[in-house]
Design a protein around this motif. Structure first.
Motif, PDB file in Angstrom:
ATOM      1  N   ASP A  22       0.821  -1.215   0.000  1.00  0.00           N
ATOM      2  CA  ASP A  22       0.000   0.000   0.000  1.00  0.00           C
ATOM      3  C   ASP A  22       0.856   1.267   0.000  1.00  0.00           C
ATOM      4  O   ASP A  22       0.548   2.219  -0.704  1.00  0.00           O
ATOM      5  CB  ASP A  22      -0.944   0.009   1.199  1.00  0.00           C
ATOM      6  N   GLU A  26       0.589   3.999  -2.904  1.00  0.00           N
ATOM      7  CA  GLU A  26       0.174   5.353  -2.532  1.00  0.00           C
ATOM      8  C   GLU A  26       1.205   6.382  -2.977  1.00  0.00           C
ATOM      9  O   GLU A  26       0.853   7.470  -3.437  1.00  0.00           O
ATOM     10  CB  GLU A  26      -0.045   5.449  -1.025  1.00  0.00           C
ATOM     11  N   ARG A  62      -5.767  -1.256  -6.980  1.00  0.00           N
ATOM     12  CA  ARG A  62      -5.446  -1.179  -5.549  1.00  0.00           C
ATOM     13  C   ARG A  62      -4.917   0.212  -5.252  1.00  0.00           C
ATOM     14  O   ARG A  62      -4.076   0.733  -5.983  1.00  0.00           O
ATOM     15  CB  ARG A  62      -4.400  -2.237  -5.221  1.00  0.00           C
ATOM     16  N   GLU A  63      -5.396   0.810  -4.174  1.00  0.00           N
ATOM     17  CA  GLU A  63      -4.962   2.153  -3.752  1.00  0.00           C
ATOM     18  C   GLU A  63      -5.095   3.178  -4.882  1.00  0.00           C
ATOM     19  O   GLU A  63      -4.279   4.092  -4.995  1.00  0.00           O
ATOM     20  CB  GLU A  63      -3.524   2.118  -3.224  1.00  0.00           C
TER      21      GLU A  63
END
Length: 93
Positions: A22, A26, A62-63
């Motif tokens: 993550d 990010e 994802r993210e």
């Protein structure tokens, strides 16, 4: 913007697994990257739940980043040409 990450045919588990965290996703998103294509070779890694398999690889979000992961792509030329950032290993020791 697109990030292309490749380890060729080698095995670089730590690089591939790190890219899927993550924090790293990010960080890429914060820099404006929305897509990541990974050519992971023989690396071992854990796929998150909800991953869709397709011809030769997997795709998932994802993210806020769309990921496409391949074991071995037939050609990497298009990925190199389209990428805004290329991440690769420095060789085998």
């Amino acid at each position: 913007m697109l990030v292309f990450i490749t380890v060729g045919s080698t095995k670089f588990d730590s690089l591939i697994q790190s890219v899927l965290t993550d924090d790293i996703l990010e960080a890429f998103r914060a820099k404006g990257y929305t897509h990541i294509t990974v050519q992971c070779g023989n690396s071992q890694f854990d796929l998150p739940p909800g991953v869709t398999a397709y011809e030769g690889g997997w795709t998932f979000e994802r993210e806020g980043v769309q990921l496409e992961i391949w074991k071995f792509k037939p050609s990497l030329e298009e990925d190199y040409n389209e990428a805004d950032l290329v991440v690769s290993h420095a060789g085998l020791s």
